[in-house]
Structure formats: C-alpha cells, structure tokens
Design a protein around this motif. Sequence first.
Motif, PDB file in Angstrom:
ATOM      1  N   GLY A 339       0.894  -1.311   0.084  1.00  0.00           N
ATOM      2  CA  GLY A 339       0.017   0.093  -0.119  1.00  0.00           C
ATOM      3  C   GLY A 339       0.954   1.381   0.034  1.00  0.00           C
ATOM      4  N   GLU A 340       2.118   1.172  -0.331  1.00  0.00           N
ATOM      5  CA  GLU A 340       3.046   2.520  -0.200  1.00  0.00           C
ATOM      6  C   GLU A 340       3.568   2.710  -1.601  1.00  0.00           C
ATOM      7  OE1 GLU A 340       4.379   2.496   4.451  1.00  0.00           O
ATOM      8  OE2 GLU A 340       6.015   1.730   2.948  1.00  0.00           O
ATOM      9  N   LEU A 341       3.904   3.797  -1.737  1.00  0.00           N
ATOM     10  CA  LEU A 341       4.295   4.394  -3.313  1.00  0.00           C
ATOM     11  C   LEU A 341       5.638   5.085  -2.999  1.00  0.00           C
ATOM     12  CD1 LEU A 341       2.873   4.891  -6.171  1.00  0.00           C
ATOM     13  CD2 LEU A 341       2.952   7.411  -5.130  1.00  0.00           C
ATOM     14  N   LEU A 342       6.622   4.984  -3.956  1.00  0.00           N
ATOM     15  CA  LEU A 342       7.915   5.741  -3.947  1.00  0.00           C
ATOM     16  C   LEU A 342       7.692   6.740  -5.021  1.00  0.00           C
ATOM     17  CD1 LEU A 342      10.887   5.882  -2.708  1.00  0.00           C
ATOM     18  CD2 LEU A 342      11.635   4.434  -4.463  1.00  0.00           C
ATOM     19  N   VAL A 343       8.065   7.756  -4.419  1.00  0.00           N
ATOM     20  CA  VAL A 343       8.289   9.031  -5.265  1.00  0.00           C
ATOM     21  C   VAL A 343       9.719   9.030  -6.083  1.00  0.00           C
ATOM     22  CG1 VAL A 343       8.391  11.640  -5.572  1.00  0.00           C
ATOM     23  CG2 VAL A 343       6.602  10.312  -4.061  1.00  0.00           C
ATOM     24  N   CYS A 344       9.710   8.875  -7.337  1.00  0.00           N
ATOM     25  CA  CYS A 344      10.729   8.823  -8.170  1.00  0.00           C
ATOM     26  C   CYS A 344      11.383  10.162  -8.716  1.00  0.00           C
ATOM     27  CB  CYS A 344      10.734   7.886  -9.327  1.00  0.00           C
ATOM     28  SG  CYS A 344      10.454   6.118  -8.652  1.00  0.00           S
ATOM     29  N   ASP A 345      11.854  11.028  -7.644  1.00  0.00           N
ATOM     30  CA  ASP A 345      12.313  12.387  -7.912  1.00  0.00           C
ATOM     31  C   ASP A 345      13.691  12.301  -8.495  1.00  0.00           C
ATOM     32  OD1 ASP A 345      13.940  11.864  -5.930  1.00  0.00           O
ATOM     33  OD2 ASP A 345      12.713  13.407  -4.488  1.00  0.00           O
ATOM     34  N   ALA A 346      14.155  13.624  -8.906  1.00  0.00           N
ATOM     35  CA  ALA A 346      15.709  13.607  -9.492  1.00  0.00           C
ATOM     36  C   ALA A 346      16.547  12.882  -8.700  1.00  0.00           C
ATOM     37  CB  ALA A 346      15.879  14.931  -9.602  1.00  0.00           C
ATOM     38  N   ARG A 347      16.720  12.735  -7.505  1.00  0.00           N
ATOM     39  CA  ARG A 347      17.777  12.066  -6.520  1.00  0.00           C
ATOM     40  C   ARG A 347      17.534  10.459  -6.790  1.00  0.00           C
ATOM     41  NH1 ARG A 347      19.683  13.953  -0.506  1.00  0.00           N
ATOM     42  NH2 ARG A 347      21.221  12.168  -0.176  1.00  0.00           N
ATOM     43  N   VAL A 348      16.322  10.146  -6.859  1.00  0.00           N
ATOM     44  CA  VAL A 348      15.879   8.712  -6.902  1.00  0.00           C
ATOM     45  C   VAL A 348      16.385   8.213  -8.443  1.00  0.00           C
ATOM     46  CG1 VAL A 348      14.161   6.766  -6.703  1.00  0.00           C
ATOM     47  CG2 VAL A 348      14.236   8.589  -5.082  1.00  0.00           C
ATOM     48  N   ILE A 349      16.150   9.094  -9.465  1.00  0.00           N
ATOM     49  CA  ILE A 349      16.321   8.723 -10.632  1.00  0.00           C
ATOM     50  C   ILE A 349      18.004   8.713 -10.760  1.00  0.00           C
ATOM     51  CG2 ILE A 349      16.451   9.725 -12.795  1.00  0.00           C
ATOM     52  CD1 ILE A 349      13.602  10.876 -12.535  1.00  0.00           C
ATOM     53  N   GLY A 350      18.510   9.582 -10.293  1.00  0.00           N
ATOM     54  CA  GLY A 350      20.200   9.848 -10.268  1.00  0.00           C
ATOM     55  C   GLY A 350      20.771   8.586  -9.650  1.00  0.00           C
ATOM     56  N   GLN A 351      20.024   7.811  -8.547  1.00  0.00           N
ATOM     57  CA  GLN A 351      20.675   6.619  -8.109  1.00  0.00           C
ATOM     58  C   GLN A 351      20.464   5.485  -8.752  1.00  0.00           C
ATOM     59  OE1 GLN A 351      19.306   6.369  -4.128  1.00  0.00           O
ATOM     60  NE2 GLN A 351      20.087   4.206  -3.858  1.00  0.00           N
ATOM     61  N   ILE A 352      19.167   5.426  -9.566  1.00  0.00           N
ATOM     62  CA  ILE A 352      18.918   4.145 -10.300  1.00  0.00           C
ATOM     63  C   ILE A 352      19.738   4.192 -11.682  1.00  0.00           C
ATOM     64  CG2 ILE A 352      17.008   3.369 -11.650  1.00  0.00           C
ATOM     65  CD1 ILE A 352      15.033   4.342  -9.630  1.00  0.00           C
ATOM     66  N   TYR A 353      19.612   5.281 -12.159  1.00  0.00           N
ATOM     67  CA  TYR A 353      20.231   5.359 -13.681  1.00  0.00           C
ATOM     68  C   TYR A 353      21.753   5.741 -13.516  1.00  0.00           C
ATOM     69  CZ  TYR A 353      15.658   4.428 -15.230  1.00  0.00           C
ATOM     70  OH  TYR A 353      14.410   3.903 -15.490  1.00  0.00           O
ATOM     71  N   ASN A 354      22.221   6.228 -12.385  1.00  0.00           N
ATOM     72  CA  ASN A 354      23.905   6.360 -12.319  1.00  0.00           C
ATOM     73  C   ASN A 354      24.082   7.647 -13.344  1.00  0.00           C
ATOM     74  OD1 ASN A 354      26.287   5.805 -11.172  1.00  0.00           O
ATOM     75  ND2 ASN A 354      26.918   4.809 -13.084  1.00  0.00           N
ATOM     76  N   THR A 355      23.272   8.836 -13.235  1.00  0.00           N
ATOM     77  CA  THR A 355      23.564   9.923 -14.260  1.00  0.00           C
ATOM     78  C   THR A 355      23.588  11.199 -13.482  1.00  0.00           C
ATOM     79  OG1 THR A 355      22.302  11.159 -15.787  1.00  0.00           O
ATOM     80  CG2 THR A 355      20.846  10.091 -14.310  1.00  0.00           C
ATOM     81  N   ASP A 356      24.433  11.948 -14.067  1.00  0.00           N
ATOM     82  CA  ASP A 356      24.642  13.396 -13.229  1.00  0.00           C
ATOM     83  C   ASP A 356      23.416  14.358 -13.825  1.00  0.00           C
ATOM     84  OD1 ASP A 356      25.500  13.482 -15.759  1.00  0.00           O
ATOM     85  OD2 ASP A 356      27.542  14.338 -15.178  1.00  0.00           O
ATOM     86  N   ASN A 357      22.606  13.941 -14.919  1.00  0.00           N
ATOM     87  CA  ASN A 357      21.767  14.981 -15.445  1.00  0.00           C
ATOM     88  C   ASN A 357      20.279  14.232 -15.129  1.00  0.00           C
ATOM     89  OD1 ASN A 357      20.379  16.914 -16.870  1.00  0.00           O
ATOM     90  ND2 ASN A 357      20.462  15.952 -18.645  1.00  0.00           N
ATOM     91  N   ALA A 358      19.857  14.110 -13.842  1.00  0.00           N
ATOM     92  CA  ALA A 358      18.794  13.238 -13.249  1.00  0.00           C
ATOM     93  C   ALA A 358      17.563  14.597 -13.542  1.00  0.00           C
ATOM     94  CB  ALA A 358      18.692  12.936 -11.841  1.00  0.00           C
ATOM     95  N   LEU A 359      17.625  15.611 -13.653  1.00  0.00           N
ATOM     96  CA  LEU A 359      16.437  16.525 -13.865  1.00  0.00           C
ATOM     97  C   LEU A 359      15.891  16.470 -15.160  1.00  0.00           C
ATOM     98  CD1 LEU A 359      17.824  19.716 -12.132  1.00  0.00           C
ATOM     99  CD2 LEU A 359      15.817  18.387 -11.314  1.00  0.00           C
ATOM    100  N   GLY A 360      17.000  16.268 -16.072  1.00  0.00           N
ATOM    101  CA  GLY A 360      16.533  16.152 -17.518  1.00  0.00           C
ATOM    102  C   GLY A 360      16.076  14.797 -18.060  1.00  0.00           C
ATOM    103  N   TYR A 361      16.135  13.847 -17.140  1.00  0.00           N
ATOM    104  CA  TYR A 361      15.758  12.315 -17.601  1.00  0.00           C
ATOM    105  C   TYR A 361      14.223  12.506 -17.982  1.00  0.00           C
ATOM    106  CZ  TYR A 361      14.026   7.630 -17.085  1.00  0.00           C
ATOM    107  OH  TYR A 361      13.510   6.576 -17.166  1.00  0.00           O
ATOM    108  N   GLY A 362      14.001  11.768 -19.083  1.00  0.00           N
ATOM    109  CA  GLY A 362      12.574  11.436 -19.565  1.00  0.00           C
ATOM    110  C   GLY A 362      12.080  12.478 -20.415  1.00  0.00           C
ATOM    111  N   LYS A 363      12.762  13.710 -20.233  1.00  0.00           N
ATOM    112  CA  LYS A 363      11.965  14.712 -20.953  1.00  0.00           C
ATOM    113  C   LYS A 363      11.710  14.735 -22.471  1.00  0.00           C
ATOM    114  CE  LYS A 363      15.940  17.690 -21.476  1.00  0.00           C
ATOM    115  NZ  LYS A 363      15.917  18.032 -22.839  1.00  0.00           N
ATOM    116  N   GLU A 364      12.678  13.756 -23.195  1.00  0.00           N
ATOM    117  CA  GLU A 364      12.629  13.455 -24.590  1.00  0.00           C
ATOM    118  C   GLU A 364      11.824  12.482 -24.860  1.00  0.00           C
ATOM    119  OE1 GLU A 364      13.605  15.683 -26.532  1.00  0.00           O
ATOM    120  OE2 GLU A 364      14.764  16.829 -25.314  1.00  0.00           O
TER     121      GLU A 364
END
Length: 467
Positions: A339-364
């Motif tokens: 019953g719980e949900l994890l918010v995947c913000d820029a910090r979580v995205i950076g951890q998952i995808y090992n990227t230094d541009n997590a803010l721009g992930y997915g926009k394209e």
Amino acid sequence: MPYETVGGGFELASRTGHAEAVLRSMADQRSFFVPAERVTDLDSLSQRVRRRSDMPAAPVHTLRAALAIDGSRMPAHVRDGLPSVVYGFAQAAAAYLDLQALENQRAVRFVDPVVLEGAVNRALVSLDLPCAGAYEREGVDIKRSWREAVDRIFRTKRVEVNNLNLTLLDLLCLLYGAPGVPATSIEIDCQNTDCKQTRIAVPAAVAAAPIGFPCPACDHPVFPTDILGIHDEVVEEGTNETSLGRLMSVVELLVLVGLVTLLWRQHRADLLPETLFIVDGPLAVMGPPAPLRYRALRYFQAMGGGPAGHMPYIVGVEKTGPIVDFARRLLQHDVLAPGELLVCDARVIGQIYNTDNALGYGKETYWGRKFIYRTADGRVLVPTFVPPAGRPYDRDGGLPDPSSYPQMAAILDVFDRTGSSMYQDGIIPTALAHGSAAFPIGVGTDVLKLVARRKLGLDDAPRHARP
C-alpha cells in the motif's frame, strides 16, 4: 555421463554446455557498478514514501472497467539458405475487462469461467512487411521500401471497434490535430538526402505510395508517415528488428488513441470516466518517433478541458528495465510496505540510472511519470501516470509529486483489485491483452513463416536437389 544411450554407450556432455557457467564466472570477477545491486541511502528513500491511504480520495466516478493494450513482434527468417531474408510481423491487442464481473466472482465459492470470459472483449490489429533482404518492390533500397511499407500499412490497417472504424493514418492525424478535429496535413522535411527542403505540408489525403506528395524542390515523393522517422534506423544488413519494434510501439499508441477517442466521442460523461486504460509498458515513445510523446500528452490532456470534459484514466505498467530491478531490490531492504508508493524524483532517478543529469531524465521520451508501488498483496509495480496539466518530465525535474496526479488513488485501487499470478507482479487486464497479442511459439511460428513465404513469392521458388 552415467546415462546409457540406445546404442549401448554412455551419453556425452555437450561441448558447449559449460559456456554459460564460464561467462558467469568471468562476469563475477569483473569490477563494474550495478545500481540495482547497491541500494543505498535508505533514510532518504524512506522520506519519499507515500501511503495510498494518505492520497486524495478518488473522484466522483468509480472505475468499473479496464482496457489494456499490448503488442508483440516477430521477425521471421523465411528462406533456407538465405538467412538475410527477414519478414516481420507485429500486432497490437486490446482487452476490455468488466471489473464489476470480476468483483462478483470473488464473492462466490467457485469461479465461473464462462462469466469471466463473458466479461472480456478483445480487438486485434496485425500487420506485416519485409524487414531485410526483401523489398516492397523492385528498384528501391531498404529505406525507401520501409517508407512505402509503413505508408501502405497506415492506409489499409484499421481499428474497428463498435462505431469506430479509422485507419492508422486517420488516428495519426488525430494526434497531430485535436480530439474530434484531425489534422488535414502534416509538416515533413524532404527525405531526399540531397534536398534541403523542410516543413513540407503533406496532405493526409495525398496519393498512396509509391506516388506520395512531390517535394516542391526536387519532386521526391513524401508520405505523411515519414514524420515517424522509423526508416531512419533501417539498415541494409541486419534484421531491422529494432525498427519493427518502433513500428509496433507507434501502433500501440494509435490503438490507445482510437479507443479513448471512441469513448470520448460517445460516452464522455459516463463510460469514459469509469474506464481505466492500461498500456503494457511505460508511457513513452523511443527512437525517431519520440516526438509523438508530446502529441500524445497534449491530445489526452485536451480531453479534460471544456464542459463535461474528463481527462481519461491512462496508466502504463513497466515490466522490465533498471527501475523494475531497483523496485524489486527495495523489498529486500523493507523500504516499501504493502500500500505504499515511492516518489521517483531527481535524486532517486540519479541513483537508479547513475546519471548526473537526473533533472532532464525522460523529457525527450516519456509522456507519463514513473513511480514505484507495492500493492496490498505484495506485488511490486512500476506505473507511469499522466498529469492533467503540465509535463511529467522537463529540464527542471518535471512533476514528481503525487499531488500532480489526482487520478492516482483510483488507479492504484484497480491495481490492488486485479492481481494476477500468471506473471511476476502481473495484473489481470495486461495478462489478458498479452495473451491476445503474443505470437504462439512452435506451430504458430511455422505458420508465420509459411505466410511470409507466400507474400514474398518464395513458396514456388525452385529448390536445388542434393547431390
């Protein structure tokens, strides 16, 4: 080995049976970083967990039906001795499930399979084309062959459900127009590499391939489907399975457009806000057709505006990929409870995808936002939700907060109600769609090969006798 054969000897081990063990052993000795194996900063992750019970209550309407869409593809080698000849098949299926009938069956002691089958309606769009080593006609290269094939497919294949009877090209024009108002032309650059003409307004009603619409600068034919750019990744040597996958994903999106539009036109005040549309996979468009993701977002958001307008309930469910591996690893660290949900913000995205541009992930590529959810019965899902306004991803981080997705609670409720044991972390609607879209192995594959040979004219080709 200790097993005796019919000839009286002993079974011999495969000469290549050790290969997988050796490769795994070599990989274990290599040093590389896998984010899904090293879930760190658990305190930070826990701060991004939200309980479904704390989310805003569901809207006035209750979701009473689910319509899932899935696709599959299969490249087939159709000629013995000519492994370069590849013919491709793809199809997209939709399965409509009456959730009320499913709920009623939960209350009885023995499930009635007839009732459940009656609660499901299915539709299928299938297509085929020569992928490599074979061409639409003589005298064209592989890119031109694909351009003409895609134009042919989009003009002839229809989405036919109840009162809906539109070609794939009609649905593409809807995406480039607005709900109920299809575009009459699409702006496309000339596909002749020696021509610099851009933004040619190609009428949707232009002549079919190979005639097309003549470029005003060089007379090279241009087709409305060139806007997809699927042919850009096609190569002369190879199976071109990637391009076949791009085509399949576009067809899945157009099937979704057609079915949502059907309810929007005829039942926008009753059935539309009671139906959940589920795409088997993330709400994304990859590769050259990626610009469609903005068209899709704008199209569905437009349905929520105006009198009696209801933003359709649309969600994607991702089954594979780095974020799915990461989600399953979270269970070992007790980060997510049922019953719980994890918010995947820029910090979580950076951890998952090992990227230094997590803010721009997915926009394209994405027109929905990813979250990680653990259902009431313990399944782990990676859904993508559509915001009624704004972009889920942009260069500033997009819309990571669940408050931007007012339909989320109602959709998560459907996930909790439709768990399936047919697949790992599965849900019943997508399992039904997958069963309709999947190509059967064995005999089914042989049938596809026979069909491909007939279409390519290879079934009557002379065969050389063996010496």
